[in-house]
Design a protein around this motif. Structure first.
Motif, short mmCIF file in Angstrom:
data_model
loop_
_atom_site.label_atom_id
_atom_site.label_comp_id
_atom_site.label_asym_id
_atom_site.label_seq_id
_atom_site.Cartn_x
_atom_site.Cartn_y
_atom_site.Cartn_z
N VAL A 68 23.52 -7.34 -32.45
CA VAL A 68 25.32 -7.19 -31.71
C VAL A 68 25.35 -8.37 -30.59
CG1 VAL A 68 25.06 -4.32 -31.41
CG2 VAL A 68 24.10 -5.38 -29.50
N GLY A 69 24.65 -9.34 -30.39
CA GLY A 69 24.80 -10.73 -29.96
C GLY A 69 23.99 -10.83 -28.62
N HIS A 70 23.02 -10.41 -28.94
CA HIS A 70 21.79 -11.14 -27.56
C HIS A 70 21.33 -12.65 -28.29
CE1 HIS A 70 19.66 -10.70 -24.02
NE2 HIS A 70 18.81 -10.99 -24.36
N ARG A 71 21.45 -13.31 -26.76
CA ARG A 71 20.88 -14.25 -27.64
C ARG A 71 21.01 -15.02 -28.91
NH1 ARG A 71 15.62 -15.91 -24.26
NH2 ARG A 71 15.90 -17.71 -25.55
N PRO A 88 30.20 -4.79 -41.40
CA PRO A 88 29.70 -3.73 -41.46
C PRO A 88 29.40 -3.44 -40.13
CG PRO A 88 27.77 -5.04 -41.94
CD PRO A 88 29.39 -6.43 -41.87
N SER A 89 29.50 -2.52 -40.25
CA SER A 89 30.01 -1.86 -39.02
C SER A 89 27.97 -0.77 -39.25
CB SER A 89 30.19 -0.03 -38.51
OG SER A 89 31.21 -0.66 -38.04
N VAL A 90 26.77 -0.30 -38.18
CA VAL A 90 25.96 -0.46 -38.66
C VAL A 90 25.30 0.76 -37.29
CG1 VAL A 90 23.21 -1.21 -37.34
CG2 VAL A 90 24.87 -2.77 -38.09
N PRO A 104 28.19 -11.61 -33.96
CA PRO A 104 27.18 -10.47 -33.76
C PRO A 104 28.74 -9.31 -34.17
CG PRO A 104 28.42 -11.04 -32.15
CD PRO A 104 28.16 -12.32 -33.20
N VAL A 105 27.29 -8.22 -34.04
CA VAL A 105 28.03 -6.61 -34.40
C VAL A 105 28.29 -6.32 -33.00
CG1 VAL A 105 27.74 -4.22 -35.44
CG2 VAL A 105 26.96 -6.34 -36.83
N PRO A 106 30.01 -5.39 -33.03
CA PRO A 106 30.68 -5.50 -31.74
C PRO A 106 29.61 -4.43 -31.37
CG PRO A 106 32.83 -5.83 -33.24
CD PRO A 106 30.89 -6.14 -33.97
#
Length: 245
Positions: free
Chosen positions: A116-119, A85-87, A131-133
């Motif tokens: 979105v991908g941090h840690r 999904p997009s968010v 992660p969601v781009p």
């Protein structure tokens, strides 16, 4: 609807009565002692399984909880069901803090940044959460940002919009609504109120516009609330937000 009666790892009693009636499909877990991330991973793994099962059955689940971090489990569940999904994130706050930038240490201020991908070592890896781009995530309202969040957003591909100017990202959509996005005069009792903001009908209209695309695959509704009034307003708003699903 899927109920997750927690604020982070704290079990909340009365969430169903305070926010919704009748109660729906409830997710609880026996959480391990120790590390907060490990505790949350156990709970959110169950949320993810429940969401994946509902999507596989052809439903569009609505996950109602006491904080925004439950969205990590929701997105993991969508991905387990084969949906990336997009968010669209409605919130009075940015929720893009990190363990490195937070001054309060409050994990509830980090979920969008983690999505979105941090840690990924903190919890995403434990959930199998990809992660969601950034370009497929949008932040709506966010009128109360810390300096570190302003700095991050200035260099990120994650877009920020006022509710009237919302541009819808591509792909299937997870709609996340923290009830504190609404002006607190209309929804009293939230734990972190921020003055100003859109009206309840404006938020409902924006969500209806998203649902009308036919691309909404799930919704998160979060409310960190004080149990001292405002229940009717919160219930009414949740009912209005989810009526199209």
């Amino acid at each position: 609807m899927i109920f997750v009666p927690y604020h982070l790892d704290e079990r909340l009693y009365g969430l169903e009565a305070d926010l919704l009636a009748p109660p729906g499909d409830e997710v609880t877990a026996d959480l391990p002692e120790g590390d907060i991330w490990a505790r949350l991973a156990v709970l959110y793994d169950r949320v993810a399984d429940r969401v994946a099962a509902r999507v596989a059955a052809g439903d569009r689940p609505v996950v109602v909880s006491g904080d925004c971090t439950v969205s990590l489990g929701t997105v993991a569940g969508l991905q387990r069901a084969g949906v990336n999904p997009s968010v669209v994130w409605f919130d009075a706050h940015g929720d893009v803090q990190s363990p490195e930038t937070t001054t309060s240490g409050y994990i509830g201020g980090m979920p969008l940044r983690l999505l979105v991908g941090h840690r990924p070592d903190l919890i995403a890896d434990r959930l199998g959460l990809r992660p969601v781009p950034e370009e497929r995530a949008v932040l709506v309202d966010a009128r109360d940002l810390d300096p570190a969040e302003v700095e991050y957003l200035a260099g990120a591909r994650l877009m920020r919009y006022d509710i009237e100017a919302l541009e819808i990202p591509e792909g299937p959509l997870l709609v996340h609504v923290d009830l504190d996005v609404v002006d607190p005069r209309e929804v009293p009792g939230v734990l972190f109120p921020v003055n100003g903001g859109p009206t309840g009908p404006a938020v409902v209209a924006a969500v209806d516009r998203l649902i009308a695309t036919g691309r909404v695959v799930a919704m998160d509704v979060a409310c960190t609330w004080r149990p001292d009034g405002g229940n009717a307003q919160r219930r009414g708003l949740i009912t209005a937000l989810t009526k199209g699903l």
